[in-house]
Design a protein around this motif. Structure first.
Motif, short mmCIF file in Angstrom:
data_model
loop_
_atom_site.label_atom_id
_atom_site.label_comp_id
_atom_site.label_asym_id
_atom_site.label_seq_id
_atom_site.Cartn_x
_atom_site.Cartn_y
_atom_site.Cartn_z
N ASP A 70 -2.93 2.44 -10.43
CA ASP A 70 -1.90 1.21 -10.02
C ASP A 70 -0.59 1.73 -9.51
N LEU A 71 -0.27 2.80 -9.65
CA LEU A 71 0.91 3.45 -8.99
C LEU A 71 0.65 3.58 -7.54
N HIS A 72 -0.47 4.19 -7.26
CA HIS A 72 -0.88 4.34 -5.71
C HIS A 72 -0.86 2.95 -5.23
N THR A 73 -1.45 1.86 -5.75
CA THR A 73 -1.67 0.78 -5.04
C THR A 73 -0.12 0.11 -4.77
N ARG A 74 0.92 0.31 -6.05
CA ARG A 74 2.05 -0.08 -5.72
C ARG A 74 2.74 0.69 -4.52
N LEU A 75 2.45 1.93 -4.52
CA LEU A 75 3.16 2.78 -3.44
C LEU A 75 2.87 2.32 -2.11
N ILE A 76 1.32 2.15 -1.87
CA ILE A 76 0.66 1.45 -0.60
C ILE A 76 1.24 0.22 -0.50
N ASP A 77 1.59 -0.74 -1.42
CA ASP A 77 2.06 -2.08 -1.00
C ASP A 77 3.55 -1.95 -0.40
N ASN A 78 4.22 -1.10 -1.18
CA ASN A 78 5.64 -0.78 -0.74
C ASN A 78 5.80 -0.23 0.82
N LEU A 79 4.94 0.82 1.08
CA LEU A 79 4.75 1.37 2.35
C LEU A 79 4.40 0.28 3.25
N ASP A 80 3.47 -0.58 2.88
CA ASP A 80 2.85 -1.82 3.95
C ASP A 80 4.12 -2.60 4.24
N HIS A 81 5.10 -2.95 3.03
CA HIS A 81 6.00 -3.64 3.43
C HIS A 81 7.03 -2.96 4.45
N HIS A 82 7.49 -1.71 4.27
CA HIS A 82 8.29 -1.06 5.04
C HIS A 82 7.73 -0.94 6.60
N VAL A 83 6.24 -0.70 6.76
CA VAL A 83 5.86 -0.77 7.88
C VAL A 83 5.79 -2.08 8.75
N ASP A 84 5.71 -3.22 7.76
CA ASP A 84 5.94 -4.51 8.66
C ASP A 84 7.31 -4.73 8.79
N LEU A 85 8.41 -4.31 8.17
CA LEU A 85 9.67 -4.38 8.55
C LEU A 85 9.99 -3.71 9.80
N THR A 86 9.45 -2.35 9.96
CA THR A 86 9.67 -1.42 11.17
C THR A 86 9.16 -2.20 12.38
N GLY A 87 7.91 -2.81 12.01
CA GLY A 87 6.86 -3.39 13.20
C GLY A 87 7.87 -4.81 13.71
N SER A 88 8.62 -5.35 13.03
CA SER A 88 9.42 -6.53 13.26
C SER A 88 10.58 -5.99 14.11
N ARG A 89 11.34 -4.82 13.78
CA ARG A 89 12.26 -4.41 14.13
C ARG A 89 11.94 -3.82 15.43
N GLN A 121 9.35 -4.78 17.45
CA GLN A 121 9.35 -6.08 18.13
C GLN A 121 10.67 -6.57 18.91
N ARG A 122 11.33 -6.58 18.06
CA ARG A 122 12.89 -7.05 18.18
C ARG A 122 13.35 -6.23 19.55
N VAL A 123 13.46 -4.95 19.25
CA VAL A 123 13.98 -3.95 20.19
C VAL A 123 13.21 -4.12 21.56
N GLN A 124 11.81 -4.23 21.43
CA GLN A 124 11.04 -4.39 22.60
C GLN A 124 11.57 -5.46 23.63
N ARG A 125 11.53 -6.81 22.79
CA ARG A 125 12.11 -7.92 23.63
C ARG A 125 13.30 -7.74 24.32
N ARG A 126 14.36 -7.16 23.39
CA ARG A 126 15.64 -6.63 24.07
C ARG A 126 15.61 -5.99 25.37
N LEU A 127 14.64 -4.95 25.38
CA LEU A 127 14.44 -4.03 26.44
C LEU A 127 13.80 -4.88 27.48
N ALA A 128 12.86 -5.65 27.32
CA ALA A 128 12.31 -6.51 28.33
C ALA A 128 13.35 -7.48 29.12
#
Length: 166
Positions: A102-121, A123-130
């Motif tokens: 259960d602890l590892h599942t919560r950690l993986i979910d938290n990591l997944d959330h942070h990866v999603d946030l980093t991915g969206s950031r 994409q924004r930087v890539q759009r600005r560079l374009a």
């Protein structure tokens, strides 16, 4: 049956005997009812009675044989107790593993959330560079770079000449 001290006359004696016979018949009825229900419940819970099997196992045994049989049964009981301890230990280990999962599942979910946030950031930087790349794609940027390289070469030659002649 009943002592005559309790019943003083023949009438009382007959009355006491009737009461006694009634009580005996009620006791027999209750005993038969209890025996029937206890056997029925026992068979429901435990299956067929194994007392005949136990009697057959002890037939022909002397006291030492019966004691040996009892020791075997006690060893089997000890084995069952050890098995119970092992099962309980396994249960506790399984519960601990479940908590860890259960602890590892919560950690993986938290990591997944942070990866999603980093991915969206990203994409924004890539759009600005374009957008920045489109703005600087004209011949001006290449020309500016070429002029800067020439200016740096000229400055290096001047600095080298000054150091050599001075």
């Amino acid at each position: 049956m009943l002592p005559t001290a309790f019943c003083r006359s023949d009438k009382e004696l007959h009355k006491c005997q009737d009461m006694l016979s009634n009580l005996r018949s009620k006791a027999k009825q209750m005993a038969s009812t209890l025996n029937m229900s206890s056997f029925a419940n026992r068979e429901d819970l435990l299956g067929q009675s194994k007392s005949t099997d136990e009697v057959n196992r002890t037939v022909g045994l002397d006291n030492y044989g019966i004691v040996g049989l009892q020791r075997q049964i006690m060893k089997a009981d000890e084995g069952l107790e050890k098995l119970e301890e092992t099962v309980l230990s396994t249960k506790h280990i399984a519960l601990t593993v479940n908590e860890e999962l259960d602890l590892h599942t919560r950690l993986i979910d938290n990591l997944d959330h942070h990866v999603d946030l980093t991915g969206s950031r990203l994409q924004r930087v890539q759009r600005r560079l374009a957008i920045l790349n489109k703005r600087t794609k004209g011949g001006c940027s290449c020309m500016c770079l070429l002029l800067l390289v020439v200016a740096i070469v000229i400055l290096v030659v001047i600095v080298w000449a000054l150091i050599k002649y001075l």
